[in-house]
Design a protein around this motif. Sequence first.
Motif, mmCIF file in Angstrom:
data_model
loop_
_atom_site.group_PDB
_atom_site.id
_atom_site.type_symbol
_atom_site.label_atom_id
_atom_site.label_comp_id
_atom_site.label_asym_id
_atom_site.label_seq_id
_atom_site.Cartn_x
_atom_site.Cartn_y
_atom_site.Cartn_z
ATOM 1 N N ASP A 69 13.704 1.119 -5.669
ATOM 2 C CA ASP A 69 14.247 1.624 -4.404
ATOM 3 C C ASP A 69 13.139 2.203 -3.530
ATOM 4 O OD1 ASP A 69 16.019 2.344 -2.431
ATOM 5 O OD2 ASP A 69 16.630 4.211 -3.426
ATOM 6 N N VAL A 70 12.258 1.301 -3.043
ATOM 7 C CA VAL A 70 11.170 1.712 -2.150
ATOM 8 C C VAL A 70 11.042 0.674 -1.045
ATOM 9 C CG1 VAL A 70 9.881 2.942 -3.946
ATOM 10 C CG2 VAL A 70 9.413 0.515 -3.530
ATOM 11 N N PRO A 71 10.481 1.044 0.109
ATOM 12 C CA PRO A 71 10.251 0.050 1.166
ATOM 13 C C PRO A 71 9.278 -1.029 0.699
ATOM 14 C CG PRO A 71 9.974 2.287 1.995
ATOM 15 C CD PRO A 71 10.052 2.399 0.509
ATOM 16 N N MET A 72 9.511 -2.261 1.163
ATOM 17 C CA MET A 72 8.654 -3.379 0.777
ATOM 18 C C MET A 72 8.263 -4.194 1.991
ATOM 19 S SD MET A 72 10.411 -4.676 -2.787
ATOM 20 C CE MET A 72 10.805 -3.465 -4.063
ATOM 21 N N GLY A 73 6.980 -4.543 2.058
ATOM 22 C CA GLY A 73 6.479 -5.441 3.084
ATOM 23 C C GLY A 73 6.199 -6.793 2.470
ATOM 24 N N LEU A 74 6.528 -7.851 3.183
ATOM 25 C CA LEU A 74 6.418 -9.204 2.630
ATOM 26 C C LEU A 74 5.639 -10.120 3.556
ATOM 27 C CD1 LEU A 74 7.381 -11.388 0.529
ATOM 28 C CD2 LEU A 74 9.360 -11.730 2.030
ATOM 29 N N THR A 75 4.721 -10.869 2.985
ATOM 30 C CA THR A 75 4.033 -11.922 3.716
ATOM 31 C C THR A 75 3.635 -12.998 2.706
ATOM 32 O OG1 THR A 75 2.251 -12.427 5.285
ATOM 33 C CG2 THR A 75 1.731 -10.872 3.532
ATOM 34 N N THR A 76 2.926 -14.012 3.178
ATOM 35 C CA THR A 76 2.447 -15.056 2.278
ATOM 36 C C THR A 76 1.230 -14.559 1.503
ATOM 37 O OG1 THR A 76 1.010 -15.962 3.998
ATOM 38 C CG2 THR A 76 3.241 -16.890 3.814
ATOM 39 N N ASP A 77 0.856 -15.290 0.459
ATOM 40 C CA ASP A 77 -0.348 -14.924 -0.286
ATOM 41 C C ASP A 77 -1.591 -14.989 0.603
ATOM 42 O OD1 ASP A 77 -0.072 -17.686 -0.113
ATOM 43 O OD2 ASP A 77 -0.503 -18.077 -2.220
ATOM 44 N N VAL A 78 -1.663 -16.012 1.455
ATOM 45 C CA VAL A 78 -2.817 -16.097 2.357
ATOM 46 C C VAL A 78 -2.724 -15.061 3.472
ATOM 47 C CG1 VAL A 78 -3.513 -18.476 1.913
ATOM 48 C CG2 VAL A 78 -1.679 -18.028 3.557
ATOM 49 N N GLY A 79 -1.506 -14.649 3.805
ATOM 50 C CA GLY A 79 -1.336 -13.565 4.769
ATOM 51 C C GLY A 79 -1.897 -12.267 4.229
ATOM 52 N N ALA A 80 -1.593 -11.976 2.971
ATOM 53 C CA ALA A 80 -2.114 -10.763 2.335
ATOM 54 C C ALA A 80 -3.644 -10.813 2.239
ATOM 55 C CB ALA A 80 -1.495 -10.590 0.952
ATOM 56 N N SER A 81 -4.174 -11.961 1.862
ATOM 57 C CA SER A 81 -5.636 -12.091 1.777
ATOM 58 C C SER A 81 -6.277 -11.931 3.147
ATOM 59 C CB SER A 81 -6.010 -13.453 1.187
ATOM 60 O OG SER A 81 -5.577 -13.557 -0.153
ATOM 61 N N GLY A 82 -5.639 -12.506 4.161
ATOM 62 C CA GLY A 82 -6.140 -12.354 5.524
ATOM 63 C C GLY A 82 -6.159 -10.899 5.959
ATOM 64 N N ILE A 83 -5.111 -10.156 5.619
ATOM 65 C CA ILE A 83 -5.044 -8.730 5.952
ATOM 66 C C ILE A 83 -6.196 -7.980 5.280
ATOM 67 C CG2 ILE A 83 -3.711 -6.607 5.565
ATOM 68 C CD1 ILE A 83 -1.162 -8.339 5.915
ATOM 69 N N GLY A 84 -6.417 -8.276 3.997
ATOM 70 C CA GLY A 84 -7.514 -7.621 3.287
ATOM 71 C C GLY A 84 -8.857 -7.885 3.934
ATOM 72 N N GLU A 85 -9.116 -9.156 4.275
ATOM 73 C CA GLU A 85 -10.398 -9.519 4.876
ATOM 74 C C GLU A 85 -10.539 -8.973 6.292
ATOM 75 O OE1 GLU A 85 -13.138 -11.016 3.690
ATOM 76 O OE2 GLU A 85 -12.255 -11.051 1.689
ATOM 77 N N TYR A 86 -9.430 -8.883 7.011
ATOM 78 C CA TYR A 86 -9.476 -8.387 8.393
ATOM 79 C C TYR A 86 -9.859 -6.904 8.432
ATOM 80 C CZ TYR A 86 -7.944 -7.172 13.133
ATOM 81 O OH TYR A 86 -7.895 -6.718 14.426
ATOM 82 N N TYR A 87 -9.266 -6.124 7.541
ATOM 83 C CA TYR A 87 -9.494 -4.681 7.593
ATOM 84 C C TYR A 87 -10.699 -4.226 6.779
ATOM 85 C CZ TYR A 87 -5.118 -3.915 10.064
ATOM 86 O OH TYR A 87 -4.123 -3.921 11.014
ATOM 87 N N LEU A 88 -10.969 -4.879 5.651
ATOM 88 C CA LEU A 88 -12.003 -4.363 4.758
ATOM 89 C C LEU A 88 -13.018 -5.413 4.312
ATOM 90 C CD1 LEU A 88 -9.759 -2.107 2.469
ATOM 91 C CD2 LEU A 88 -11.284 -1.356 4.297
ATOM 92 N N GLY A 89 -12.915 -6.638 4.825
ATOM 93 C CA GLY A 89 -13.784 -7.710 4.364
ATOM 94 C C GLY A 89 -14.649 -8.318 5.441
ATOM 95 N N ALA A 90 -14.742 -9.640 5.429
ATOM 96 C CA ALA A 90 -15.677 -10.361 6.295
ATOM 97 C C ALA A 90 -15.350 -10.239 7.779
ATOM 98 C CB ALA A 90 -15.707 -11.839 5.896
ATOM 99 N N ALA A 91 -14.107 -9.876 8.118
ATOM 100 C CA ALA A 91 -13.707 -9.791 9.528
ATOM 101 C C ALA A 91 -13.484 -8.357 9.991
ATOM 102 C CB ALA A 91 -12.426 -10.604 9.751
ATOM 103 N N LYS A 92 -13.975 -7.388 9.236
ATOM 104 C CA LYS A 92 -13.620 -5.988 9.540
ATOM 105 C C LYS A 92 -14.109 -5.502 10.892
ATOM 106 C CE LYS A 92 -17.391 -4.162 6.648
ATOM 107 N NZ LYS A 92 -17.751 -5.413 5.973
ATOM 108 N N ASP A 93 -15.087 -6.170 11.480
ATOM 109 C CA ASP A 93 -15.562 -5.768 12.810
ATOM 110 C C ASP A 93 -15.157 -6.768 13.892
ATOM 111 O OD1 ASP A 93 -16.897 -3.491 11.791
ATOM 112 O OD2 ASP A 93 -18.574 -4.749 11.148
ATOM 113 N N LYS A 94 -14.209 -7.662 13.564
ATOM 114 C CA LYS A 94 -13.814 -8.721 14.495
ATOM 115 C C LYS A 94 -12.405 -8.469 15.046
ATOM 116 C CE LYS A 94 -17.479 -11.229 13.321
ATOM 117 N NZ LYS A 94 -18.598 -11.473 14.247
ATOM 118 N N PRO A 95 -12.167 -8.838 16.324
ATOM 119 C CA PRO A 95 -10.809 -8.711 16.869
ATOM 120 C C PRO A 95 -9.813 -9.695 16.249
ATOM 121 C CG PRO A 95 -12.453 -8.821 18.623
ATOM 122 C CD PRO A 95 -13.143 -9.217 17.366
#
Length: 287
Positions: free
Chosen positions: A96-122
Amino acid sequence: MYYGSIELGGTKIRSAIFDDDGNLKDEYRIKTSNPNENMKKVVEFFSKYKIKSIGIGAFGPIDVDKNSYTYGYILATPKKLWRNFNLLASLSEKLDVPMGLTTDVGASGIGEYYLGAAKDKPSCLYLTIGTGIGGSYIQNGKLLEGFSHPEMGHIEISKDSDDSFKGVCDYHKSCFEGLCSGPAIEKRAGRKGEDLSICDPAIEISARYIAKALYTYTLVLRPHIIIIGGGVANKEGMIEKIREEFDKIKGCYLSIPSSEEYIVFPELGNEAGLIGGYILAKETARK
């Protein structure tokens, strides 16, 4: 209190616990098999912790439209046991907790966008090229979704005039995935991809087709960076061949950074999906 992250892949399921600062506290891995049995074990893992929310990245196609009757379902996947499986309900009924859902590549994209290869890119385009092919696009912190998530692995690729290979996709044959995934390369060559020389014709033509796809995405989305992972992309020498073919295609029509800067590997490696799930969980809790 902790945050949960689930990376539901075609061969394995990874569940993880992160603290508020993003430190990994615990992880649980199982082989992807029967969905009901798998989700029971995942629930048991998370039940040991007090968690605020969970971020889920799952193989698709999945229904990500919150207004849809089948929101949270895995849809027409090649994995027959998982077709039309209510993934979200199988977890939310017990946790009984809130859940966010996306695709596996969506999750990987989020990781790379905020903390990976794209962290300084729009913006960034994230692709995985392996057993299957999938992609996600993020601009200004928001995943691109219309009535559903993108299916970047199933765009049509213009084949070379002398290429008679029919492709392996059950649905589209000569789509990107049908021509360039790991199983496609293996079927084309008659041998496993890891056994092939980087100069093998099956590798050469796949690199050319991958470059065509990347140029198509570039024309449509104009991402600031393209990040590619997966077994095919990770083959030694493959990314260099893709860049070489991309440079041949792009010409001088568009102003694009050098291919070495523009087409890169994930900085987070195999952890991008789990980290992206953690970021999604934090965002879900905040909302």
